[in-house]
Design an enzyme around this catalytic site. Structure first.
Site, mmCIF file in Angstrom:
data_model
loop_
_atom_site.group_PDB
_atom_site.id
_atom_site.type_symbol
_atom_site.label_atom_id
_atom_site.label_comp_id
_atom_site.label_asym_id
_atom_site.label_seq_id
_atom_site.Cartn_x
_atom_site.Cartn_y
_atom_site.Cartn_z
ATOM 1 N N ASP A 1 0.865 -1.175 0.000
ATOM 2 C CA ASP A 1 0.000 0.000 0.000
ATOM 3 C C ASP A 1 0.907 1.231 0.000
ATOM 4 O O ASP A 1 2.130 1.132 0.108
ATOM 5 C CB ASP A 1 -0.977 -0.010 1.190
HETATM 6 C C1 NOJ Z 1 -4.075 3.933 0.221
HETATM 7 C C2 NOJ Z 1 -5.252 3.019 0.334
HETATM 8 O O1 NOJ Z 1 -5.174 2.286 1.546
HETATM 9 C C3 NOJ Z 1 -5.378 2.061 -0.818
HETATM 10 O O2 NOJ Z 1 -6.590 1.371 -0.688
HETATM 11 C C4 NOJ Z 1 -5.291 2.787 -2.120
HETATM 12 O O3 NOJ Z 1 -5.498 1.906 -3.192
HETATM 13 C C5 NOJ Z 1 -3.941 3.456 -2.199
HETATM 14 N N1 NOJ Z 1 -3.822 4.414 -1.112
HETATM 15 C C6 NOJ Z 1 -3.707 4.176 -3.529
HETATM 16 O O4 NOJ Z 1 -4.482 5.304 -3.595
#
Ligand code: NOJ
Length: 731
Positions: A262
């Site tokens: 993430d």
């Molecule tokens: C953080 C989030 O937790 C995740 O779900 C998301 O896809 C990413 N950022 C990218 O934006």
């Protein structure tokens, strides 16, 4: 669409191509494939050098084309880029938030919606979405419950698979298919206290039984990628978790796509206290099986050094690159790296809007309808429309809608004005500026509107920004002055229909008696307005059912239908209320049961609950054989009859309960559901086919087994109704 490309390569072909390509790549390029950067600006030189494998959040089609051109035509080995984006519940055309999608209990609708989102996103060059999120969530304080399919692993699995199929189709190489991403692996929905990014403790048995189920289903459905969670899991951050990423995902499930971290979750392992520095974080993530790093640059900075020091093997890096290239080949990116928007249907076209409206209508759950106030009487002449969510093109779309254009939104007020033009007068007042406002500046005009009307439609709820990532709430009542506004309007005596748009289950006990009807619309998306009006006016009957248990008060959380029994389950007639307890009562354990003396044990509304304008009778509930041999299939069925006088959809639910097992079983588990349409007077026999394997659970050795013994099943309209039928599984 007039694009035709070569058929997808078969797997062996792809593996050969990967081998050939890998043999030509330098270590720097390999590390490049494992690195994902935010946006095109500032990254051209790196792309040209083959040092970036993927971009996220670039949505300018010209820049995407430029970036792809650099990668394909100028980088050393011409490897196209993955262009990732959070296409969560729509790209331009916004569908209900995933929690609302789950309330439709209609995988086919979810598939259709995802197909539309894929076409819209692919038309500008996006080829990868970070969806679906399939974290099981039992706590509405957690803002990200909005992005989830709710509390049940079976329902969430069906929805996740449908979404994956919609994004990817059965041929990922189609130019209008995009790669899906199963996230967040694993257990993120169980963050302590519903506070985002928080600690997660889930025993392995529960992890396998509940939290991993949708992810396993996603692998079986061919999902291309996985994303790790921000949270830790039993003391190990998910981004360096060998157990989930290697043992389960690769060894047990044979996943052959790739895993992305993430956003900055590799670096954040330092703050978690699990890694000493960025080099250590890169080593732990890559060795646990994180193939691509999102946003941060630890791989770029340290992988070379880690390989030279022997802390990371070349094989580990090669495997990661293989996994990434495999998806690029499957996507057909080497054959068609560029996209021409004119090959795609126009965004937000009438067809897309129609589908969005149908899905939104199916996602709305009617929770109350006193004296059948809904559907609204045809003779109504004056309608008050009050509330901050009645005409807000932005807020009704919900969380994660980066690529919306708010002018596309159709609000309830617009739709009501259109429907009632020449038929009734609409008296509108915002009531409150936004959902969190507390001042009374619109109260007077709202009261005036209510007084001159036959009915008040109150559009309440939460703005999008107080739901979603990092937007957790400790109090989940209607925010701001909304309860006060409802009570004020209730005093006018005009009946109230409350429509709630929100990203979670709200606790509504304080105002439940003040309103006559409730339509719970979650955040319904672009076509929320017309969908709500279709239900208010009786063009359609409400048919959504809750994908999460609604608590009465926040202190009941966690509260979910598939909990376990205790040795002392509550019995309604013994239920002791706080005020019934005598003063200086003698302390005794007699009659003590598992409940709250100030909130009971029942939720406000159970999982699977939802009302309709018509009524359905369940009869003739049968099982093909009351004694089933282990390894056999069996069929349960019921006759459902529409006993009311309007056509409607019913979501028929099938639950089982293992009466005794070597691991204490949940009191009920959803094993099947069907959405059926019935005309007045019409009956249908609904059947669920099962194998004894479908009754399996993870035992103490973590083996999935069905144990012989007695079971019960229910075919019912929700998780808290119907009566059980017993059957037995024998060896
Ligand atoms: C953080 C989030 O937790 C995740 O779900 C998301 O896809 C990413 N950022 C990218 O934006």
């Amino acid at each position: 669409m007039n694009v035709s490309f070569a058929m997808p390569q078969n797997n062996r072909d792809i593996e050969q191509k990967i081998d050939q390509l890998l043999a030509k790549m330098t270590l720097a390029e390999k590390i490049g494939q494992m690195s994902q950067r935010n946006g095109f600006d500032g990254n051209a030189a790196m792309i040209k050098a083959g040092k970036i494998g993927s971009l996220l959040n670039e949505v300018d089609p010209d820049k995407i084309r430029q970036a792809q051109k650099l990668a394909v035509e100028q980088s050393p080995n011409g490897i196209p880029l993955l262009i990732g984006r959070d296409v969560i519940h729509g790209f331009r055309t916004i569908f209900p938030i995933p929690l609302g999608l789950a309330a439709t209990w209609n995988p086919e609708g979810v598939r259709k919606g995802a197909r539309i989102s894929a076409k819209e996103a692919a038309s500008i060059g996006i080829n990868w979405t970070f969806a679906p999120m399939m974290d099981i969530a039992r706590d509405s304080r957690w803002g990200r419950i909005a992005e989830s399919f709710g509390e049940d692993p079976y329902l969430a699995s069906k929805m996740a698979v449908a979404m994956i199929e919609g994004f990817q189709t059965d041929d990922l190489s189609r130019p209008d298919a995009i790669a899906a991403c199963a996230k967040h692996f694993a257990g993120y929905g169980a963050v302590e206290g519903g506070r985002d990014y928080n600690t997660v403790y889930i025993p392995e048995q529960l992890l396998r039984e509940v939290y991993l189920k949708p992810f396993n289903a996603a692998v079986d459905a061919g999902v291309s990628t996985f994303m790790t969670a921000f949270s830790d899991l039993n003391g190990i951050p998910s981004t360096a978790n060998n157990f989930t990423l290697k043992q389960i995902l690769r060894n047990e499930w044979n996943f052959d796509g790739f895993v992305v971290s993430d956003w900055a979750s590799i670096s954040e392992m330092i703050t978690h206290g699990y890694c000493t520095d960025e080099r250590d974080a890169a080593e732990k993530a890559v060795n646990a099986g994180v193939d691509m790093e999102m946003a941060t640059s630890n791989y770029e900075q340290y992988l070379k050094e880690l390989i030279e020091a022997g802390e990371v093997s070349m094989e580990t890096v090669d495997n990661a690159v293989r996994n990434i290239l495999r998806i690029k080949y499957r996507l057909g990116l080497f054959e068609h790296p560029y996209v021409d928007a004119t090959d795609f249907p126009e965004m937000v076209n009438d067809d897309y809007l129609k589908t969005a409206g149908q899905i939104a209508a199916q996602s709305i759950v009617m929770l109350k309808n006193e004296n059948n106030i809904l559907p609204l009487s045809k003779n109504i002449k004056d309608i008050a429309v009050i509330g901050p969510m009645a005409d807000d093109k932005f807020e009704q779309l919900g969380t994660w809608t980066f690529d919306k254009q708010i002018e596309d939104t159709h609000t309830p007020l617009q739709a009501l004005k259109e429907y009632y033009r020449g038929k009734a007068n609409i008296h509108y007042s915002k009531g409150l500026e936004i959902s969190r406002s507390r001042d009374h500046k619109y109260f007077k005009e709202a009261i005036k509107a209510a007084k001159k009307s036959d009915v008040v439609l109150m559009f309440m709820g939460e703005e999008a920004i107080i739901t979603g990532e990092a937007h957790c709430r400790a109090n989940i009542n209607l925010p701001g002055g909304q309860e006060e506004l409802i009570k004020t309007i209730a005093r006018t005596g005009t009946p109230i229909v409350m429509i709630v748009m929100s990203g979670r289950a709200l606790t509504m006990g304080n105002i439940l008696d003040d309103v006559d009807a409730i339509l719970y619309a979650f955040h319904p998306g672009t076509m929320g307005g017309p969908a709500i009006v279709d239900l208010l006016t009786g063009k359609k009957s409400p048919s959504g059912k809750l994908p999460i248990t609604f608590p009465k008060v926040v202190g009941q959380i966690p509260i979910y239908y598939n909990h376990k029994n205790t040795g002392r389950p509550p019995i309604e007639k013994n239920f002791v209320q706080i005020d019934d307890i005598p003063v200086r009562a003698w302390q005794t354990s007699l009659g003590n049961e598992s409940h709250y003396i100030d909130a009971g044990y029942k939720p406000q509304f159970p999982f699977g609950f939802g009302l309709s304008y018509t009524t359905f009778a369940y009869s003739d509930i049968r099982i093909s054989n009351k004694t089933i041999k282990m390894g056999d299939e069996f069929v349960v069925s019921a006759t459902i009859t529409n006993t009311g006088n309007m056509e409607g959809d019913e979501i028929v639910q099938f639950y089982t309960h293992d009466i005794s097992a070597s691991i204490t079983p949940p009191v009920k588990e959803l094993k099947g559901f069907q959405r059926i349409t019935l005309k007045p007077g019409q009956s249908k026999i609904v059947e669920f086919k099962l194998h004894t394997d479908d009754l399996a659970f993870y035992n103490q050795e973590m083996k999935e087994v069905t144990e012989p013994g007695k079971f019960q099943f229910w075919i019912a309209p929700n998780s808290d109704s119907g009566s059980p039928t017993e059957f037995e599984v024998v060896k």
